[in-house]
Design an enzyme around this catalytic site. Structure first.
Site, PDB file in Angstrom:
ATOM      1  N   GLY A  84       9.049   4.619   9.350  1.00  0.00           N
ATOM      2  CA  GLY A  84       8.365   5.220  10.494  1.00  0.00           C
ATOM      3  C   GLY A  84       6.854   5.124  10.424  1.00  0.00           C
ATOM      4  N   LYS A  85       6.337   4.078   9.795  1.00  0.00           N
ATOM      5  CA  LYS A  85       4.885   3.915   9.659  1.00  0.00           C
ATOM      6  C   LYS A  85       4.177   3.889  11.011  1.00  0.00           C
ATOM      7  CE  LYS A  85       4.861   0.036   7.407  1.00  0.00           C
ATOM      8  NZ  LYS A  85       6.317  -0.142   7.426  1.00  0.00           N
TER       9      LYS A  85
ATOM     10  N   LYS B 116      -3.362  -3.948  12.112  1.00  0.00           N
ATOM     11  CA  LYS B 116      -2.058  -4.368  11.568  1.00  0.00           C
ATOM     12  C   LYS B 116      -2.295  -5.782  11.032  1.00  0.00           C
ATOM     13  CE  LYS B 116       2.591  -4.126  11.250  1.00  0.00           C
ATOM     14  NZ  LYS B 116       3.324  -3.136  10.442  1.00  0.00           N
TER      15      LYS B 116
ATOM     16  N   ALA C 196       2.839  -3.510   5.948  1.00  0.00           N
ATOM     17  CA  ALA C 196       4.097  -4.124   6.391  1.00  0.00           C
ATOM     18  C   ALA C 196       5.171  -3.775   5.371  1.00  0.00           C
ATOM     19  CB  ALA C 196       3.937  -5.644   6.500  1.00  0.00           C
ATOM     20  N   GLY C 197       6.284  -3.233   5.837  1.00  0.00           N
ATOM     21  CA  GLY C 197       7.339  -2.849   4.909  1.00  0.00           C
ATOM     22  C   GLY C 197       6.900  -1.708   4.013  1.00  0.00           C
TER      23      GLY C 197
END
Length: 226
Positions: free
Chosen positions: A15-16, A38, A119-120
């Protein structure tokens, strides 16, 4: 230049983006200017303007400042796979120096709060020897950890917090985000993480059907960040 934080998670679906957008909205409600980056995304879709990532587009809508998409999300890949695999397949050399340069360029703007979404999880390879976890260290940026509250969150949350600190990066705080509405012993797990993660809890987001920044912001406290 304002405060900068790197947002990571215990897993890909912790849920970032939901939490990052909520933090941006909570800051906006306090009259602060916000910026979001991002740097790396995979699982993008083709548009007339090039590859676009859903999470990056949501972040653009959530921040108060304007930034060209290519500067906000400089490395975008179409396949929904690990970024280093997607980069290899696309013939793109992805390095920590390159990412750090992209971020420093975008962060030259004037803002009150900037959030860089990873990411991830924490240990995501960029190439054969570098990890995305090296980015906050290179930028000297504290980390916000999003813990996806589900079975296994104790192990995932504590190991990730331990890895962040072992890397020599400051853990500014963490957010509990309930992703399993039927999680067994939710309150007990939350209490355990609160006791054992050596950083303040910035919020507890319940399981929501509405993932909008407006719905999430009331559950988050940005006062300690700003």
């Amino acid at each position: 230049m304002g405060k900068i934080f790197f947002v990571t998670g215990t897993d890909t679906d912790a849920g970032k983006t939901v939490v990052t957008c909520g933090l941006l909205e909570a800051a906006r409600l306090q009259g602060l200017s916000t910026l979001a980056l991002k740097p790396v995304s995979a699982g993008c879709h083709q548009t007339s303007e090039g590859l676009r990532n859903d999470d990056a587009e949501v972040l653009i809508e959530a921040m108060t400042m304007s930034l060209p998409y290519e500067q906000m999300n400089p490395l975008a890949f179409e396949p929904p796979v690990a970024p280093h695999i997607a980069a290899e397949e696309a013939g793109v050399r992805m390095t920590l120096d390159r990412l750090t340069g992209y971020c420093r360029g975008a962060l030259m703007k004037k803002y009150d709060l900037a959030l860089i979404e990873g990411a991830g999880g924490w240990r995501v390879p960029l190439n054969g020897r570098e990890m995305l976890s090296g980015l906050p260290k290179a930028l000297n940026t504290p980390v916000i950890l999003v813990v996806g509250m589900k079975l296994g969150c104790l192990n995932h949350g504590l190991l990730t917090a331990e890895a962040i600190l072992r890397d020599g990066v400051k853990l500014a705080g963490w957010v509990a985000n309930q992703i399993d509405p039927d999680m067994n012993r939710y309150e007990e797990n939350l209490a355990t993480l609160t006791r054992l993660i050596p950083a303040p809890r910035l919020g507890t987001v319940p399981y929501l059907s509405d993932f909008s920044k407006e719905a999430v912001a009331p559950y988050l406290d940005v006062s300690s960040l700003i």
